[in-house]
Each structure stands twice: as C-alpha cells, then as structure tokens.
Design a protein around this motif. Structure first.
Motif, PDB file in Angstrom:
ATOM      1  N   ASN A  68       3.992  26.396   5.306  1.00 42.79           N
ATOM      2  CA  ASN A  68       4.875  26.826   4.228  1.00 42.79           C
ATOM      3  C   ASN A  68       6.022  27.678   4.748  1.00 42.79           C
ATOM      4  OD1 ASN A  68       4.930  28.431   1.135  1.00 42.79           O
ATOM      5  ND2 ASN A  68       4.725  26.219   1.295  1.00 42.79           N
ATOM      6  N   ALA A  69       5.709  28.607   5.660  1.00 47.50           N
ATOM      7  CA  ALA A  69       6.760  29.455   6.245  1.00 47.50           C
ATOM      8  C   ALA A  69       7.799  28.606   6.973  1.00 47.50           C
ATOM      9  CB  ALA A  69       6.135  30.471   7.198  1.00 47.50           C
ATOM     10  N   ALA A  70       7.333  27.585   7.689  1.00 44.33           N
ATOM     11  CA  ALA A  70       8.254  26.719   8.435  1.00 44.33           C
ATOM     12  C   ALA A  70       9.156  25.936   7.482  1.00 44.33           C
ATOM     13  CB  ALA A  70       7.461  25.763   9.331  1.00 44.33           C
ATOM     14  N   SER A  71       8.586  25.419   6.391  1.00 41.34           N
ATOM     15  CA  SER A  71       9.372  24.651   5.412  1.00 41.34           C
ATOM     16  C   SER A  71      10.451  25.522   4.788  1.00 41.34           C
ATOM     17  CB  SER A  71       8.468  24.086   4.315  1.00 41.34           C
ATOM     18  OG  SER A  71       7.617  23.085   4.830  1.00 41.34           O
ATOM     19  N   LEU A  72      10.082  26.741   4.385  1.00 41.98           N
ATOM     20  CA  LEU A  72      11.032  27.617   3.707  1.00 41.98           C
ATOM     21  C   LEU A  72      12.107  28.124   4.660  1.00 41.98           C
ATOM     22  CD1 LEU A  72       8.567  29.704   1.508  1.00 41.98           C
ATOM     23  CD2 LEU A  72      10.081  27.871   0.748  1.00 41.98           C
ATOM     24  N   THR A  73      11.718  28.466   5.885  1.00 47.21           N
ATOM     25  CA  THR A  73      12.685  28.951   6.875  1.00 47.21           C
ATOM     26  C   THR A  73      13.748  27.897   7.140  1.00 47.21           C
ATOM     27  OG1 THR A  73      10.973  30.321   7.890  1.00 47.21           O
ATOM     28  CG2 THR A  73      12.943  29.924   9.197  1.00 47.21           C
ATOM     29  N   ASP A  74      13.303  26.645   7.243  1.00 45.04           N
ATOM     30  CA  ASP A  74      14.222  25.540   7.485  1.00 45.04           C
ATOM     31  C   ASP A  74      15.088  25.266   6.257  1.00 45.04           C
ATOM     32  OD1 ASP A  74      15.175  23.247   9.090  1.00 45.04           O
ATOM     33  OD2 ASP A  74      14.171  22.049   7.555  1.00 45.04           O
ATOM     34  N   LEU A  75      14.449  25.191   5.081  1.00 42.99           N
ATOM     35  CA  LEU A  75      15.159  24.844   3.848  1.00 42.99           C
ATOM     36  C   LEU A  75      16.201  25.891   3.484  1.00 42.99           C
ATOM     37  CD1 LEU A  75      15.108  22.723   1.485  1.00 42.99           C
ATOM     38  CD2 LEU A  75      13.674  24.352   0.279  1.00 42.99           C
ATOM     39  N   TRP A  76      15.838  27.170   3.622  1.00 43.61           N
ATOM     40  CA  TRP A  76      16.753  28.255   3.249  1.00 43.61           C
ATOM     41  C   TRP A  76      17.632  28.710   4.406  1.00 43.61           C
ATOM     42  CZ3 TRP A  76      12.442  31.468   0.347  1.00 43.61           C
ATOM     43  CH2 TRP A  76      12.095  30.792  -0.843  1.00 43.61           C
ATOM     44  N   GLN A  77      17.509  28.028   5.553  1.00 49.87           N
ATOM     45  CA  GLN A  77      18.359  28.257   6.725  1.00 49.87           C
ATOM     46  C   GLN A  77      18.328  29.722   7.182  1.00 49.87           C
ATOM     47  OE1 GLN A  77      22.242  26.412   6.262  1.00 49.87           O
ATOM     48  NE2 GLN A  77      21.378  24.741   5.039  1.00 49.87           N
ATOM     49  N   ILE A  78      17.100  30.275   7.242  1.00 46.71           N
ATOM     50  CA  ILE A  78      16.915  31.657   7.679  1.00 46.71           C
ATOM     51  C   ILE A  78      16.953  31.707   9.201  1.00 46.71           C
ATOM     52  CG2 ILE A  78      15.392  33.671   7.587  1.00 46.71           C
ATOM     53  CD1 ILE A  78      14.171  32.453   5.032  1.00 46.71           C
ATOM     54  N   THR A  79      17.725  32.637   9.748  1.00 47.10           N
ATOM     55  CA  THR A  79      17.863  32.757  11.203  1.00 47.10           C
ATOM     56  C   THR A  79      17.774  34.227  11.621  1.00 47.10           C
ATOM     57  OG1 THR A  79      20.262  33.132  11.294  1.00 47.10           O
ATOM     58  CG2 THR A  79      19.514  30.829  11.100  1.00 47.10           C
ATOM     59  N   ASP A  80      17.891  34.454  12.928  1.00 43.81           N
ATOM     60  CA  ASP A  80      17.843  35.825  13.437  1.00 43.81           C
ATOM     61  C   ASP A  80      19.136  36.586  13.139  1.00 43.81           C
ATOM     62  OD1 ASP A  80      19.576  34.601  15.208  1.00 43.81           O
ATOM     63  OD2 ASP A  80      18.360  34.989  16.990  1.00 43.81           O
ATOM     64  N   GLN A  81      20.085  35.931  12.480  1.00 37.59           N
ATOM     65  CA  GLN A  81      21.302  36.613  12.045  1.00 37.59           C
ATOM     66  C   GLN A  81      21.165  37.184  10.634  1.00 37.59           C
ATOM     67  OE1 GLN A  81      24.008  36.966  14.308  1.00 37.59           O
ATOM     68  NE2 GLN A  81      22.239  36.276  15.512  1.00 37.59           N
ATOM     69  N   ASP A  82      20.040  36.912   9.983  1.00 41.66           N
ATOM     70  CA  ASP A  82      19.837  37.368   8.606  1.00 41.66           C
ATOM     71  C   ASP A  82      19.280  38.782   8.553  1.00 41.66           C
ATOM     72  OD1 ASP A  82      20.614  35.381   6.611  1.00 41.66           O
ATOM     73  OD2 ASP A  82      19.167  34.072   7.613  1.00 41.66           O
ATOM     74  N   ARG A  83      19.572  39.453   7.454  1.00 37.23           N
ATOM     75  CA  ARG A  83      19.003  40.766   7.146  1.00 37.23           C
ATOM     76  C   ARG A  83      18.508  40.706   5.704  1.00 37.23           C
ATOM     77  NH1 ARG A  83      20.495  46.197   5.399  1.00 37.23           N
ATOM     78  NH2 ARG A  83      19.812  47.803   6.869  1.00 37.23           N
ATOM     79  N   LEU A  84      17.208  40.781   5.541  1.00 35.63           N
ATOM     80  CA  LEU A  84      16.560  40.642   4.236  1.00 35.63           C
ATOM     81  C   LEU A  84      16.303  42.000   3.601  1.00 35.63           C
ATOM     82  CD1 LEU A  84      14.856  38.958   2.090  1.00 35.63           C
ATOM     83  CD2 LEU A  84      12.884  39.453   3.563  1.00 35.63           C
ATOM     84  N   ILE A  85      16.665  42.143   2.322  1.00 33.61           N
ATOM     85  CA  ILE A  85      16.257  43.319   1.554  1.00 33.61           C
ATOM     86  C   ILE A  85      14.873  43.019   0.975  1.00 33.61           C
ATOM     87  CG2 ILE A  85      16.757  44.810  -0.417  1.00 33.61           C
ATOM     88  CD1 ILE A  85      19.717  44.073  -0.088  1.00 33.61           C
ATOM     89  N   HIS A  86      13.885  43.794   1.418  1.00 35.15           N
ATOM     90  CA  HIS A  86      12.493  43.566   1.005  1.00 35.15           C
ATOM     91  C   HIS A  86      12.042  44.732   0.135  1.00 35.15           C
ATOM     92  CE1 HIS A  86       8.233  42.908   0.980  1.00 35.15           C
ATOM     93  NE2 HIS A  86       8.278  41.928   1.862  1.00 35.15           N
ATOM     94  N   ALA A  87      11.990  44.490  -1.179  1.00 27.19           N
ATOM     95  CA  ALA A  87      11.566  45.529  -2.115  1.00 27.19           C
ATOM     96  C   ALA A  87      10.360  45.082  -2.934  1.00 27.19           C
ATOM     97  CB  ALA A  87      12.726  45.900  -3.034  1.00 27.19           C
ATOM     98  N   LEU A  88       9.709  44.016  -2.501  1.00 29.61           N
ATOM     99  CA  LEU A  88       8.541  43.468  -3.195  1.00 29.61           C
ATOM    100  C   LEU A  88       7.256  44.145  -2.730  1.00 29.61           C
ATOM    101  CD1 LEU A  88       9.542  39.733  -2.720  1.00 29.61           C
ATOM    102  CD2 LEU A  88       9.296  40.828  -4.966  1.00 29.61           C
ATOM    103  N   PRO A  89       6.200  44.111  -3.536  1.00 34.07           N
ATOM    104  CA  PRO A  89       4.894  44.561  -3.030  1.00 34.07           C
ATOM    105  C   PRO A  89       4.377  43.590  -1.973  1.00 34.07           C
ATOM    106  CG  PRO A  89       4.687  43.669  -5.250  1.00 34.07           C
ATOM    107  CD  PRO A  89       6.152  43.722  -4.954  1.00 34.07           C
ATOM    108  N   ILE A  90       3.466  44.061  -1.132  1.00 40.46           N
ATOM    109  CA  ILE A  90       2.974  43.214  -0.037  1.00 40.46           C
ATOM    110  C   ILE A  90       1.498  42.865  -0.202  1.00 40.46           C
ATOM    111  CG2 ILE A  90       4.711  43.799   1.678  1.00 40.46           C
ATOM    112  CD1 ILE A  90       2.772  45.933   2.765  1.00 40.46           C
ATOM    113  N   PHE A  91       1.002  42.956  -1.449  1.00 42.09           N
ATOM    114  CA  PHE A  91      -0.365  42.493  -1.710  1.00 42.09           C
ATOM    115  C   PHE A  91      -0.337  41.140  -2.413  1.00 42.09           C
ATOM    116  CE2 PHE A  91       0.782  45.763  -4.940  1.00 42.09           C
ATOM    117  CZ  PHE A  91       0.941  44.930  -6.044  1.00 42.09           C
ATOM    118  N   HIS A  92       0.794  40.457  -2.351  1.00 40.79           N
ATOM    119  CA  HIS A  92       1.023  39.250  -3.126  1.00 40.79           C
ATOM    120  C   HIS A  92       1.669  38.201  -2.231  1.00 40.79           C
ATOM    121  CE1 HIS A  92       3.122  36.777  -6.206  1.00 40.79           C
ATOM    122  NE2 HIS A  92       2.134  37.149  -6.998  1.00 40.79           N
TER     123      HIS A  92
END
Length: 496
Positions: free
Chosen positions: A179-203
């Motif tokens: 799943n991680a591989a599919s989403l990374t490819d589909l959303w074109q996530i790379t090492d140039q990205d900076r993600l704002i992570h404000a979600l809980p991590i129990f989900h």
C-alpha cells in the motif's frame, strides 16, 4: 522492492543525513539518527523479552520516540498494536486481554493502571524521561534485525467497534508495504517533499499512510503533536504536502490567512478518514487554488481508492482503485457483481487486504470471502469509467416500509441549503414501517433556519418515503477521534 517494512523503510536510511522529523520544539532528527534510535529501542524491547510474533501494545503520546518504537517493533519481528490515547481502563482491558502483549508502552502517568495487566510496562512521555526512552539512551545503537517474511504479521489494529466488539485486524508486512508503495508512486512523493503531519499515530491514516510513505520516499516530516491551526498556517509556506481529515480543512477555511499565496509551495492536500463535503472541496479550491485529493480506505485494507494526482478530483467521489487493487460493487446477499450505476456492497481484493481478525475465525469467514474479496460493509456505486463513490455504511442503510433509503442522498440535499453546515440522516425503530428517517442538522453560526424550511426544501427533490420525519437542530454531531460521524450514537439517543 524488499519484502519487509524494516528492509524497505528503515535500513536504506542508515547513512542518510537528511532531516526526517522536525518536531514542535524545533529539534530535528536525521534519517540516520532515526535508524540508530530504532536500534536502541529494539535493544530495549529485546531486553524485555520481546521475540518474533509478540505483541507490543502502545498507548502513548505522539513523540519521535513513538514513531521509532514502531520501527523497533518491526526490527525485532514483533507485532505493533497502537491504541487510542483516549481509551479508558475498561476499554483497555478488552484490547490487552484479547491481544496478550509481551510489553505495554504507555504514558508515565498511566503506569499504575497498566501494571494491572500481565505484561512488562515501559513508559514514554513528551519530555523524553519515560523508562523506555531512558533505557534506550543507554542502549547500543546497533541491533541485529529479526528475519521476517512478507506474510508475517507487522501490526494489529482494532476496528472502532461501533457495533459489537472491536475486531483486531491482522496486517502483514506485505499488506502495509504494498500500500505504501502504491501511494508513494501515485501521489509522486519524493525526498524533495515536506509533509505537515498533524494526525494521530494510533490510526491507519497517521501511521501507515503518512509515515510509511514518507519513510519509503525519504521525505521530511514536520511532526506536530496535534493539529494546531496557527502552527499549520505557519508551516504551509515551507511545506509541500498536508494529509488531514475534513475538520482540518474546515478549520483552515475559517482562517482569513488561508489563501493562494500561503499555499504557493504546496503541491498536495489529501483528505480521508471521513467524508469530505462537496462544499468544503469547492470552497478550498476557491480560496487556495488547490483541489483536495480525497481517498478511501479502512483498517482492514489500508487505502483502496484515490482520486488521481493528475486528472479530475471530483467532489463526492473517492476516485479509482489503486494499482493492484480490485474493487467490485456487489449484491450484498449473493456477492454477484453489479453493473456500473447500481448501488451495492464495496468489495476489495489485493495485497493490501488484511490476513483476518485476531482470535475471530468466524468473523473472518463472514467478511473475507474464499475468493480473497473482503466485504467492506460500505455501500458504493461505480461509474462507467470505474470511479467509485461512497453512499454510506451497510449498517446505516435505512429500510422503511420495505424501501431501501440511503442516508447520503438525503444528506446531499439538506447540505445544499444555504446556512447548513452539515447533516446526518439515520434511522430509528418505527412500529409500522420498521424504521423512520430522522435528520440531525448543523447550521452556520447566526443562521436562522427553521426545521419547516428545511422540510420545504427537501419535499420537491426527494420521493416522499425518503423525507425525514423530523429535523433535529444541533450544535455538533457526535464524532470519533478521526472525525467520522457516529450515527450509532444518534440512533441510541433518539431511538425512543
């Protein structure tokens, strides 16, 4: 791609000096530093007796060490079990009793409560002074990795349990990594990205979608302990992605600072975990120039569909099946596929689909077909080109006088009224019709709309049997921690 989470997400970063986590206090953790911290925590887990297949229950604050603990569980071959930090001791008794963990990791303030259970208790807190963190500080930053295969369990996540007991979904390395591989490819996530992570991590959303894709791509993560409107506004000009729930976007739209200039560097806003109103989708585009990308998934399957990265992101739909994932709309009773345009049960098959329910072979057999298709419990419709829209939950389907009534159809009509923020349509018992339709409605601040006015708007647009018998004006709808409306709570409240 390698077969296990450690080999794919963590080991490749052993010499990567780029920043990984940027925390609220301004501290940063490089990828290489994260790999070393994972090893230190893994050594503490091994010293606590953790072996391959053991469960590690984690009910702890959102800190960098909590993410490293997930990596440490993977490195030791253990099964990571995160729990909502709001759960009470009564609720914990079920989860811990059912999963039988070797180790429990909790906030230091909960130590006494957790010691009532038969497991080793370690603590994590926001200050880094918990027993787990202190032991890790003194541990070696080198650790032998336990060999695991793609079908071995990596995580156990309990469903929200709105009906009956919560079920522990068994997720393998292959389930999470594919799943991680599919989403990374589909959303074109790379090492140039900076993600704002404000979600809980129990989900699933905050842990597996956000963190696994970031680790796989080598992206930076602005790691926030919780959603804070001012902090997110401050970070938007420096970042490229935000993954959130609809509430994030409605709160940001309430802020006059939210405009196109603020989001000039951003390339992707993702929403999930609860339905995004079409009005929010439109308003966000009008203010920022960005179309929010809505996707669909669940605990048992990770992500199933996504609106396209390149292409139309249509409000009210959740897009197309991910590569390697099959989605069928079926007759819920027979399992026969339905043609496009007809409402039915959403069923999914692919490497992302879980291994079954922990200690519940009967429930597994009920919901996971021998063909490999999982019956999601969601009702949906598929367009001729394969785009999926969610109609509602099977358990939220209202049957009144023999007619099937889909709440979302009525909600869409009510939500179109100027001054209405949101609505929730649900069924309650009725002596003649079986069920009666009610609607809970939230109005904008200052709006003065009478229930009779809402009824008059609905009347010419929907067949009589779909009309709510009562419109209940409320200040808020009951929601779970991920923002999903809890219609079971409304049904219980108004069942009489």
């Amino acid at each position: 791609m390698t077969n296990t989470l450690y080999d794919a997400l963590i080991a490749p970063h052993a010499t990567n000096t780029n920043n990984f986590l940027i925390c609220d206090d301004g501290s940063t953790i490089t990828y290489a530093g994260f790999v070393r911290r994972v090893a230190q925590l893994a050594n503490v887990l091994k010293d606590a007796g953790v072996q391959a297949g053991d469960r590690i229950v984690v009910q702890a604050p959102k800190t960098a060490d909590t993410i490293a603990l997930y990596g440490a569980a993977v490195q030791t071959g253990a099964v990571y079990l995160p729990l909502n930090t709001a759960y009470t001791q009564s609720e914990l008794s079920y989860f811990i009793g059912d999963s039988g963990p070797r180790v429990i990791v909790c906030d230091a303030k909960d130590t006494a409560m957790m010691q009532a259970f038969d497991a080793k208790v370690l603590t994590l807190d926001m200050t880094g002074t918990g027993t787990l963190s202190l032991a890790a500080n003194a541990a070696s930053d080198q650790c032998a990795t336990c060999p695991r295969g793609p079908d071995d369990l990596a995580a156990l996540l309990y469903t929200s349990g709105t009906t009956g007991r919560s079920k522990g979904a068994m997720l393998s390395h292959k389930n999470l990594l594919s799943n991680a591989a599919s989403l990374t490819d589909l959303w074109q996530i790379t090492d140039q990205d900076r993600l704002i992570h404000a979600l809980p991590i129990f989900h699933t959303h905050g842990l597996f979608v956000a963190m696994n894709t970031s680790l796989l791509a080598g992206a930076q993560v602005r790691f926030m302990a919780a959603f804070n409107q001012d902090s997110v506004i401050e970070e938007l000009p420096k970042s490229t992605m935000l993954m959130g729930v609809p509430t994030f976007y409605t709160r940001l739209l309430d802020d006059p600072r939210m405009d196109k200039a603020l989001c000039a560097k951003m390339r992707l806003f993702v929403s999930g975990s609860a339905p995004l109103l079409a009005e929010t989708h439109t308003a966000f585009h009008d203010r920022t120039g960005h179309h929010i990308l809505e996707r669909y998934g669940m605990t048992e399957t990770n992500m199933i569909t996504s609106n396209p990265f390149d292409g139309a992101r249509i409000a009210g739909t959740v897009g197309y099946p991910l590569p390697g994932t099959e989605v069928e709309i079926t007759n819920a009773q027979t399992g026969e596929p339905l043609p496009s345009g007809e409402i039915g049960m959403i069923e999914v098959r692919g490497d992302n689909v879980f291994q079954g329910y922990w200690n519940m072979p009967e429930k597994t057999a009920e919901e996971l077909r021998t063909t490999g298709f999982f019956m999601t419990g969601d009702l949906g419709i598929k367009s001729a080109d394969g785009r999926v829209s969610i109609v509602g939950r099977q358990k939220d389907l209202i049957i009144s006088g023999g007619y099937n009534i889909y709440p979302k159809e009525i909600e869409d009509v009510i939500n179109d009224i100027d001054g209405v923020v949101e609505s929730a349509v649900f069924g309650v018992p009725h002596p003649d019709f079986g069920e009666s339709v009610l609607a809970a409605v939230i109005l904008e601040k200052g709006a003065d709309i009478a229930p009779e006015t809402i009824a008059a708007h609905v009347e010419p647009l929907l067949a009589r049997f779909k009309h709510p018998r009562k419109y209940i004006l409320r200040d808020a709808l009951p929601r779970n921690t991920m923002g999903k409306v809890q219609k079971n709570v409304l049904r219980d409240e108004f069942s009489s």
